[in-house]
Write a protein that holds these residues in place. Structure first.
Motif, PDB file in Angstrom:
ATOM      1  N   SER A 177      18.808  35.303  32.272  1.00 23.15           N
ATOM      2  CA  SER A 177      17.734  36.287  32.434  1.00 23.15           C
ATOM      3  C   SER A 177      16.367  35.631  32.289  1.00 23.15           C
ATOM      4  O   SER A 177      15.407  36.024  32.961  1.00 23.15           O
ATOM      5  N   GLY A 178      16.254  34.632  31.407  1.00 23.23           N
ATOM      6  CA  GLY A 178      15.010  33.876  31.311  1.00 23.23           C
ATOM      7  C   GLY A 178      14.758  33.057  32.561  1.00 23.23           C
ATOM      8  O   GLY A 178      13.620  32.940  33.041  1.00 23.23           O
ATOM      9  N   TYR A 179      15.828  32.478  33.097  1.00 19.62           N
ATOM     10  CA  TYR A 179      15.737  31.715  34.353  1.00 19.62           C
ATOM     11  C   TYR A 179      15.288  32.631  35.496  1.00 19.62           C
ATOM     12  O   TYR A 179      14.438  32.268  36.308  1.00 19.62           O
ATOM     13  N   LEU A 180      15.870  33.833  35.536  1.00 13.44           N
ATOM     14  CA  LEU A 180      15.494  34.800  36.572  1.00 13.44           C
ATOM     15  C   LEU A 180      14.028  35.184  36.445  1.00 13.44           C
ATOM     16  O   LEU A 180      13.314  35.308  37.455  1.00 13.44           O
ATOM     17  N   GLY A 181      13.561  35.373  35.201  1.00 12.41           N
ATOM     18  CA  GLY A 181      12.157  35.702  34.999  1.00 12.41           C
ATOM     19  C   GLY A 181      11.242  34.626  35.553  1.00 12.41           C
ATOM     20  O   GLY A 181      10.221  34.918  36.197  1.00 12.41           O
ATOM     21  N   ALA A 182      11.601  33.364  35.331  1.00 14.16           N
ATOM     22  CA  ALA A 182      10.808  32.262  35.863  1.00 14.16           C
ATOM     23  C   ALA A 182      10.826  32.266  37.389  1.00 14.16           C
ATOM     24  O   ALA A 182       9.804  32.032  38.040  1.00 14.16           O
ATOM     25  N   SER A 183      11.979  32.543  37.961  1.00 17.32           N
ATOM     26  CA  SER A 183      12.095  32.562  39.414  1.00 17.32           C
ATOM     27  C   SER A 183      11.210  33.639  40.025  1.00 17.32           C
ATOM     28  O   SER A 183      10.521  33.414  41.027  1.00 17.32           O
ATOM     29  N   LEU A 184      11.199  34.814  39.416  1.00 15.99           N
ATOM     30  CA  LEU A 184      10.380  35.906  39.933  1.00 15.99           C
ATOM     31  C   LEU A 184       8.896  35.588  39.845  1.00 15.99           C
ATOM     32  O   LEU A 184       8.116  35.887  40.757  1.00 15.99           O
ATOM     33  N   LEU A 185       8.491  34.972  38.737  1.00 16.59           N
ATOM     34  CA  LEU A 185       7.079  34.655  38.538  1.00 16.59           C
ATOM     35  C   LEU A 185       6.611  33.460  39.361  1.00 16.59           C
ATOM     36  O   LEU A 185       5.473  33.430  39.840  1.00 16.59           O
ATOM     37  N   LEU A 186       7.483  32.473  39.524  1.00 17.81           N
ATOM     38  CA  LEU A 186       7.037  31.170  40.024  1.00 17.81           C
ATOM     39  C   LEU A 186       7.592  30.756  41.376  1.00 17.81           C
ATOM     40  O   LEU A 186       7.099  29.789  41.975  1.00 17.81           O
ATOM     41  N   ARG A 187       8.613  31.428  41.863  1.00 16.11           N
ATOM     42  CA  ARG A 187       9.286  30.961  43.078  1.00 16.11           C
ATOM     43  C   ARG A 187       8.338  30.846  44.258  1.00 16.11           C
ATOM     44  O   ARG A 187       8.390  29.878  45.028  1.00 16.11           O
ATOM     45  N   ASN A 188       7.453  31.809  44.419  1.00 12.29           N
ATOM     46  CA  ASN A 188       6.571  31.812  45.580  1.00 12.29           C
ATOM     47  C   ASN A 188       5.128  31.445  45.245  1.00 12.29           C
ATOM     48  O   ASN A 188       4.203  31.731  46.013  1.00 12.29           O
ATOM     49  N   SER A 189       4.953  30.840  44.073  1.00  5.94           N
ATOM     50  CA  SER A 189       3.608  30.398  43.694  1.00  5.94           C
ATOM     51  C   SER A 189       3.745  29.129  42.855  1.00  5.94           C
ATOM     52  O   SER A 189       4.833  28.782  42.417  1.00  5.94           O
ATOM     53  N   ALA A 190       2.627  28.475  42.630  1.00  3.20           N
ATOM     54  CA  ALA A 190       2.675  27.222  41.868  1.00  3.20           C
ATOM     55  C   ALA A 190       1.560  27.189  40.829  1.00  3.20           C
ATOM     56  O   ALA A 190       0.654  26.350  40.889  1.00  3.20           O
ATOM     57  N   PRO A 191       1.605  28.105  39.851  1.00  6.84           N
ATOM     58  CA  PRO A 191       0.559  28.108  38.829  1.00  6.84           C
ATOM     59  C   PRO A 191       0.680  26.892  37.918  1.00  6.84           C
ATOM     60  O   PRO A 191       1.782  26.423  37.629  1.00  6.84           O
ATOM     61  N   ALA A 192      -0.458  26.390  37.463  1.00  6.18           N
ATOM     62  CA  ALA A 192      -0.443  25.251  36.539  1.00  6.18           C
ATOM     63  C   ALA A 192      -0.124  25.699  35.121  1.00  6.18           C
ATOM     64  O   ALA A 192       0.338  24.901  34.304  1.00  6.18           O
ATOM     65  N   GLU A 193      -0.357  26.997  34.843  1.00  6.48           N
ATOM     66  CA  GLU A 193      -0.160  27.513  33.488  1.00  6.48           C
ATOM     67  C   GLU A 193       0.446  28.915  33.536  1.00  6.48           C
ATOM     68  O   GLU A 193       0.161  29.702  34.443  1.00  6.48           O
ATOM     69  N   VAL A 194       1.289  29.196  32.541  1.00  8.69           N
ATOM     70  CA  VAL A 194       1.858  30.533  32.364  1.00  8.69           C
ATOM     71  C   VAL A 194       1.696  30.918  30.894  1.00  8.69           C
ATOM     72  O   VAL A 194       1.899  30.083  30.004  1.00  8.69           O
ATOM     73  N   ALA A 195       1.315  32.159  30.653  1.00  9.79           N
ATOM     74  CA  ALA A 195       1.194  32.653  29.279  1.00  9.79           C
ATOM     75  C   ALA A 195       2.477  33.361  28.863  1.00  9.79           C
ATOM     76  O   ALA A 195       3.067  34.118  29.647  1.00  9.79           O
ATOM     77  N   CYS A 196       2.918  33.116  27.656  1.00  7.67           N
ATOM     78  CA  CYS A 196       4.082  33.795  27.078  1.00  7.67           C
ATOM     79  C   CYS A 196       3.671  34.360  25.727  1.00  7.67           C
ATOM     80  O   CYS A 196       3.157  33.632  24.868  1.00  7.67           O
ATOM     81  N   PHE A 197       3.892  35.649  25.521  1.00  9.69           N
ATOM     82  CA  PHE A 197       3.579  36.265  24.238  1.00  9.69           C
ATOM     83  C   PHE A 197       4.872  36.698  23.555  1.00  9.69           C
ATOM     84  O   PHE A 197       5.672  37.450  24.119  1.00  9.69           O
ATOM     85  N   ARG A 198       5.058  36.171  22.351  1.00  8.44           N
ATOM     86  CA  ARG A 198       6.194  36.545  21.526  1.00  8.44           C
ATOM     87  C   ARG A 198       5.678  37.279  20.298  1.00  8.44           C
ATOM     88  O   ARG A 198       4.481  37.569  20.195  1.00  8.44           O
ATOM     89  N   PHE A 199       6.566  37.595  19.337  1.00  8.93           N
ATOM     90  CA  PHE A 199       6.157  38.445  18.229  1.00  8.93           C
ATOM     91  C   PHE A 199       6.505  37.814  16.888  1.00  8.93           C
ATOM     92  O   PHE A 199       7.575  37.228  16.722  1.00  8.93           O
ATOM     93  N   HIS A 200       5.566  37.956  15.948  1.00 14.48           N
ATOM     94  CA  HIS A 200       5.741  37.399  14.614  1.00 14.48           C
ATOM     95  C   HIS A 200       6.948  38.032  13.925  1.00 14.48           C
ATOM     96  O   HIS A 200       7.154  39.242  13.979  1.00 14.48           O
ATOM     97  N   ARG A 201       7.726  37.182  13.267  1.00 12.76           N
ATOM     98  CA  ARG A 201       8.832  37.634  12.424  1.00 12.76           C
ATOM     99  C   ARG A 201       8.730  36.903  11.100  1.00 12.76           C
ATOM    100  O   ARG A 201       8.222  35.786  11.032  1.00 12.76           O
ATOM    101  N   SER A 202       9.233  37.518  10.052  1.00 12.85           N
ATOM    102  CA  SER A 202       9.075  36.952   8.713  1.00 12.85           C
ATOM    103  C   SER A 202       9.852  35.655   8.552  1.00 12.85           C
ATOM    104  O   SER A 202      10.884  35.435   9.195  1.00 12.85           O
ATOM    105  N   GLY A 203       9.338  34.790   7.697  1.00 12.81           N
ATOM    106  CA  GLY A 203      10.054  33.556   7.367  1.00 12.81           C
ATOM    107  C   GLY A 203      10.184  32.593   8.521  1.00 12.81           C
ATOM    108  O   GLY A 203      11.080  31.741   8.524  1.00 12.81           O
TER     109      GLY A 203
END
Length: 357
Positions: A177-203
């Motif tokens: 599913s992560g691979y698919l996400g990359a394919s959808l975002l990047l397959r037809n474009s060639a961005p030099a940078e991609v932003a990824c936002f994750r979420f803080h978890r304790s410890g």
């Protein structure tokens, strides 16, 4: 038209073996004392006529009560886990007449200590089976290792822990599913940078699912030999003011980034920020068709949603454990993958999760 064959009953077995119905019942269910001769007669008849006891009647007659504990993240209205909880309730309604009880033990998915406490409480209560969302990899591995040592069967949903003796897994193939996400975002474009936002978890604990999806995303970049950098920053699950400050700083430092991915169901946090700041030229991908995600998609600030039938996976996970007790059957496959459904503004209104499929 010939009449259908008469169903063989326990009374028929008793008559053919020349013993009482009670003796047949004790032999079939291995209860109580039976003489060697009576045991031999009953077994001989059972083999000869291929008698199979009614699974439902046998379970009810045994008066054995089975308990299934579902270890799941806590939720509020509209959350991903509220949808999964509906699948648990549906399975329970179908199975409760067969002496099977289902309880849900919730934990804070952003606090590993909350997850560990839920695991400890479950082990202290020791149910007959467990359905688990292994949010924190290390703590979850320790927990299921103890379950295995106590011979308690367990099922994973949403993600799994390879190398552990799980009865079954129901969910999408997470790495893919992560691979698919990359394919959808990047397959037809060639961005030099991609932003990824994750979420803080304790410890400093990381979400098992999000980490695996990120690995799949990076694998696509490597496999396709893309000169693309993934910038990762961390948001808070429920602190709107602090998230606004974090996103302000991020986009001030990276004004040219146009491609964004969120590896969980909270893409709406970034989408709503983009909408509030008139940043409609970004391409955003997230997971799961929550109401707020769908609203953002319809307004044009969330481009892709990868859906995973969360109600179905919870439903099928509980049913697998019920079938283990009622029919003494195990799933044909340990890994039971849900489809990865790609939703856009054009088809999101027609997406349906059918938990009884």
């Amino acid at each position: 038209m010939s009449k259908p064959d008469k169903k063989v009953t326990i009374k028929d077995v008793a008559q053919l073996a020349g013993v009482s119905k009670g003796t047949v019942d004790r032999v079939i269910h291995n209860r109580g004392e039976v003489s060697a001769e009576s045991f031999r007669k009953v077994q001989e008849v059972v083999r000869k006529i291929d008698y199979k006891p009614n699974a439902y009647a046998s379970l009810l007659a045994s008066r054995r009560h089975y308990r299934i504990t579902c270890l799941m993240p806590d939720f509020e209205g509209g959350d991903f886990w509220e949808i999964a909880h509906r699948g648990v309730l549906r399975a329970y309604e179908e199975c409760r007449d067969f002496n099977i009880g289902v309880q849900v033990v919730r934990y804070d998915q952003f606090r590993v200590e909350s997850f560990r406490q839920a695991c400890s409480d479950t082990l202290a209560d020791l149910p007959d089976a467990v359905l688990i969302v292994p949010m924190f990899r290390e703590a979850a591995t320790e927990f299921v290792t103890e379950l295995a040592g106590k011979k308690v069967p367990f099922v994973f949903i949403e993600s799994k822990l390879p190398g552990t003796p799980y009865l079954a897994y129901y969910g999408m193939p997470v790495f893919e599913s992560g691979y698919l996400g990359a394919s959808l975002l990047l397959r037809n474009s060639a961005p030099a940078e991609v932003a990824c936002f994750r979420f803080h978890r304790s410890g400093d604990a990381l979400s098992n699912t999000a980490s695996i999806r990120q690995d799949g995303f990076l694998h696509f970049i490597k496999q396709e030999k893309r000169a693309c950098r993934l910038w990762v920053d961390y948001l808070y699950p429920s602190d709107c003011a602090q998230n606004t400050e974090i996103l302000d700083r991020f986009f001030e430092a990276h004004p040219d980034i146009r491609h964004i991915i969120i590896f969980n169901s909270r893409a709406y946090i970034v989408a709503e920020y983009l909408q509030a700041h008139g940043m409609g030229d970004r391409i955003l991908l997230g997971f799961d068709p929550l109401e707020r995600n769908v609203k953002c998609m319809k307004s044009g600030y969330l481009d892709y949603i990868i859906a995973q039938k969360c109600e179905t996976q919870a439903y099928r996970g509980v049913r697998a454990l019920c079938n283990l007790f009622v029919f003494k059957t195990t799933p044909a496959s340990a890994d039971n993958y849900m489809s990865m459904d790609i939703l856009t503004a054009e088809n999101v209104n027609y997406y349906i999760d059918l938990p009884n499929e």
